[in-house]
Scaffold this active site. Structure first.
Site, PDB file in Angstrom:
ATOM      1  N   ASN A  98     -23.318  -2.225 -17.712  1.00 26.82           N
ATOM      2  CA  ASN A  98     -23.894  -1.800 -18.992  1.00 26.82           C
ATOM      3  C   ASN A  98     -25.413  -1.746 -18.960  1.00 26.82           C
ATOM      4  O   ASN A  98     -26.030  -1.000 -19.723  1.00 26.82           O
ATOM      5  CB  ASN A  98     -23.437  -2.748 -20.099  1.00 26.82           C
ATOM      6  CG  ASN A  98     -21.962  -2.596 -20.415  1.00 26.82           C
ATOM      7  OD1 ASN A  98     -21.552  -1.581 -20.959  1.00 26.82           O
ATOM      8  ND2 ASN A  98     -21.164  -3.587 -20.053  1.00 26.82           N
TER       9      ASN A  98
ATOM     10  N   GLN B 114     -27.283  -2.335 -15.608  1.00 26.36           N
ATOM     11  CA  GLN B 114     -27.810  -2.104 -14.265  1.00 26.36           C
ATOM     12  C   GLN B 114     -26.795  -1.395 -13.376  1.00 26.36           C
ATOM     13  O   GLN B 114     -25.584  -1.507 -13.577  1.00 26.36           O
ATOM     14  CB  GLN B 114     -28.178  -3.436 -13.589  1.00 26.36           C
ATOM     15  CG  GLN B 114     -29.392  -4.136 -14.146  1.00 26.36           C
ATOM     16  CD  GLN B 114     -29.740  -5.370 -13.320  1.00 26.36           C
ATOM     17  OE1 GLN B 114     -28.867  -6.050 -12.794  1.00 26.36           O
ATOM     18  NE2 GLN B 114     -31.015  -5.667 -13.204  1.00 26.36           N
ATOM     19  N   ILE B 115     -27.326  -0.673 -12.396  1.00 23.58           N
ATOM     20  CA  ILE B 115     -26.520  -0.216 -11.268  1.00 23.58           C
ATOM     21  C   ILE B 115     -26.779  -1.189 -10.125  1.00 23.58           C
ATOM     22  O   ILE B 115     -27.926  -1.400  -9.724  1.00 23.58           O
ATOM     23  CB  ILE B 115     -26.891   1.215 -10.839  1.00 23.58           C
ATOM     24  CG1 ILE B 115     -26.574   2.209 -11.956  1.00 23.58           C
ATOM     25  CG2 ILE B 115     -26.140   1.603  -9.566  1.00 23.58           C
ATOM     26  CD1 ILE B 115     -27.010   3.633 -11.649  1.00 23.58           C
TER      27      ILE B 115
ATOM     28  N   TYR C  82      -1.397  -5.886 -17.775  1.00 22.71           N
ATOM     29  CA  TYR C  82      -1.947  -5.564 -19.095  1.00 22.71           C
ATOM     30  C   TYR C  82      -0.950  -4.677 -19.842  1.00 22.71           C
ATOM     31  O   TYR C  82      -0.253  -3.861 -19.229  1.00 22.71           O
ATOM     32  CB  TYR C  82      -3.257  -4.794 -18.909  1.00 22.71           C
ATOM     33  CG  TYR C  82      -4.500  -5.443 -19.484  1.00 22.71           C
ATOM     34  CD1 TYR C  82      -4.758  -6.790 -19.321  1.00 22.71           C
ATOM     35  CD2 TYR C  82      -5.445  -4.672 -20.160  1.00 22.71           C
ATOM     36  CE1 TYR C  82      -5.911  -7.362 -19.823  1.00 22.71           C
ATOM     37  CE2 TYR C  82      -6.606  -5.231 -20.667  1.00 22.71           C
ATOM     38  CZ  TYR C  82      -6.829  -6.583 -20.495  1.00 22.71           C
ATOM     39  OH  TYR C  82      -7.972  -7.141 -21.000  1.00 22.71           O
TER      40      TYR C  82
ATOM     41  N   ASP D  11     -14.624  -2.871 -12.985  1.00 27.98           N
ATOM     42  CA  ASP D  11     -15.286  -3.998 -12.333  1.00 27.98           C
ATOM     43  C   ASP D  11     -14.350  -5.199 -12.229  1.00 27.98           C
ATOM     44  O   ASP D  11     -14.362  -5.927 -11.225  1.00 27.98           O
ATOM     45  CB  ASP D  11     -16.568  -4.376 -13.075  1.00 27.98           C
ATOM     46  CG  ASP D  11     -16.354  -4.656 -14.561  1.00 27.98           C
ATOM     47  OD1 ASP D  11     -15.328  -4.218 -15.130  1.00 27.98           O
ATOM     48  OD2 ASP D  11     -17.228  -5.311 -15.159  1.00 27.98           O
TER      49      ASP D  11
ATOM     50  N   ASP E 137     -16.855 -13.630 -14.351  1.00 32.07           N
ATOM     51  CA  ASP E 137     -17.958 -12.717 -14.034  1.00 32.07           C
ATOM     52  C   ASP E 137     -18.985 -12.786 -15.159  1.00 32.07           C
ATOM     53  O   ASP E 137     -18.728 -12.356 -16.285  1.00 32.07           O
ATOM     54  CB  ASP E 137     -17.415 -11.297 -13.888  1.00 32.07           C
ATOM     55  CG  ASP E 137     -18.450 -10.313 -13.354  1.00 32.07           C
ATOM     56  OD1 ASP E 137     -19.656 -10.646 -13.349  1.00 32.07           O
ATOM     57  OD2 ASP E 137     -18.067  -9.208 -12.938  1.00 32.07           O
TER      58      ASP E 137
ATOM     59  N   THR F  16     -23.426  -8.737 -18.440  1.00 34.19           N
ATOM     60  CA  THR F  16     -23.718  -8.404 -19.834  1.00 34.19           C
ATOM     61  C   THR F  16     -22.656  -9.018 -20.742  1.00 34.19           C
ATOM     62  O   THR F  16     -22.963  -9.630 -21.766  1.00 34.19           O
ATOM     63  CB  THR F  16     -23.759  -6.878 -20.021  1.00 34.19           C
ATOM     64  OG1 THR F  16     -24.749  -6.329 -19.144  1.00 34.19           O
ATOM     65  CG2 THR F  16     -24.110  -6.516 -21.447  1.00 34.19           C
TER      66      THR F  16
ATOM     67  N   THR G  87     -38.162 -25.202 -30.485  1.00 33.73           N
ATOM     68  CA  THR G  87     -37.265 -24.078 -30.762  1.00 33.73           C
ATOM     69  C   THR G  87     -36.776 -23.407 -29.485  1.00 33.73           C
ATOM     70  O   THR G  87     -35.581 -23.131 -29.329  1.00 33.73           O
ATOM     71  CB  THR G  87     -37.976 -23.047 -31.662  1.00 33.73           C
ATOM     72  OG1 THR G  87     -38.306 -23.666 -32.905  1.00 33.73           O
ATOM     73  CG2 THR G  87     -37.075 -21.844 -31.932  1.00 33.73           C
TER      74      THR G  87
END
Length: 256
Positions: free
Chosen positions: A9, A11-12, A100, A109, A130, A133, A185
């Site tokens: 999402n 990076q390559i 699934y 992935d 994994d 993102t 914080t």
């Protein structure tokens, strides 16, 4: 040589293999609007500047969770390498039995990670975590049944949500923490991100183990950019940062 491209999402992630050995890896920010020329020139330049000849790349494999990038990436491979790339997607040979309800929903992935893990550890029940993102959990049986998994927001997504959806909370560096109690914080955000995610890993690993493997302890493998943050916590039996690239290479060989 073989070039494997994992399109995430943000990076390559690219890996260059000489036979079964990865000799180079590099990353590029992924943009859905990037042209095939931009991507193709980047790939050739990155390979050349690291001492390898782009002309020696004879095969390319692509695994993408961003469908709109595949078209331009395929164009880059055709124009700059004269190669029609292998796309890891529904219908290709994986060696897995996908359990699934809708096998088409499983991210490429996650399939690549599962292919690599079952190849590295045949005959073992596995949980793959994994940390990218999104943080994904996959359960794979010793018989190569892909049983399913869980998906949660990744560390960076959580941090960006805090920054963008609140008035006063800043962006912070994502780091491993040694104390849960923050006294400022930034420390408090870092602690919450780290230990909150650690708790998620422990809880989901435990529940998946009970549901899928009747409490028999599986091998837990960590991968993805943030996996090493949790190395000292001993939640992973093994950390394999390039698991997805290894899986793509194996899938390419299965489908040659």
């Amino acid at each position: 040589m073989i070039l494997c491209l994992d399109v995430g999402n943000t990076q390559i992630y690219a890996g260059l293999f000489d036979k079964d050995k990865m000799v180079l890896s590099f990353r590029k920010n992924s943009k859905s609007g990037a042209s095939s020329d931009e991507t193709g020139i980047f790939l050739r330049t990155a390979i050349r500047e690291n001492g390898f000849d782009p002309a020696k790349v004879k095969q390319i494999a692509i695994c993408s969770v961003v469908p709109e990038v595949i078209y331009s990436l395929r164009g880059a491979c055709m124009k700059y390498f004269n190669i029609n790339p292998f796309i890891l997607q529904a219908g290709v040979k994986t060696g897995l039995k996908i359990k699934y309800r809708n096998p088409l929903e499983v991210g490429a992935d996650r399939i690549a990670n599962s292919i690599a893990a079952t190849h590295l550890h045949p005959g073992k029940n596995l949980i793959l975590v994994d940390l990218g993102t999104a943080t994904t959990f996959c359960a794979v049986s010793k018989d190569k049944d892909y049983l399913g998994g869980s998906i949660v927001a990744g560390l960076r997504l959580c941090m960006e949500a805090l920054e963008s959806k609140t008035a006063k909370l800043p962006s912070v560096e994502i780091v491993a923490m040694h104390e849960a109690l923050g006294r400022a914080t930034i420390e408090s955000i870092q602690s919450g991100l780290y230990y909150g995610h650690l708790g998620t890993i422990k809880e989901l690993t435990e529940r998946i183990t009970k549901e899928c493997f009747q409490g028999e302890r599986p091998m837990v493998i960590g991968t993805g950019g943030f996996s090493y943050l949790f190395e000292k916590e001993k939640v992973f039996d093994e950390i394999v940062p390039d698991l997805v690239l290894k899986g793509m290479l194996i899938a390419l060989q299965h489908n040659a």
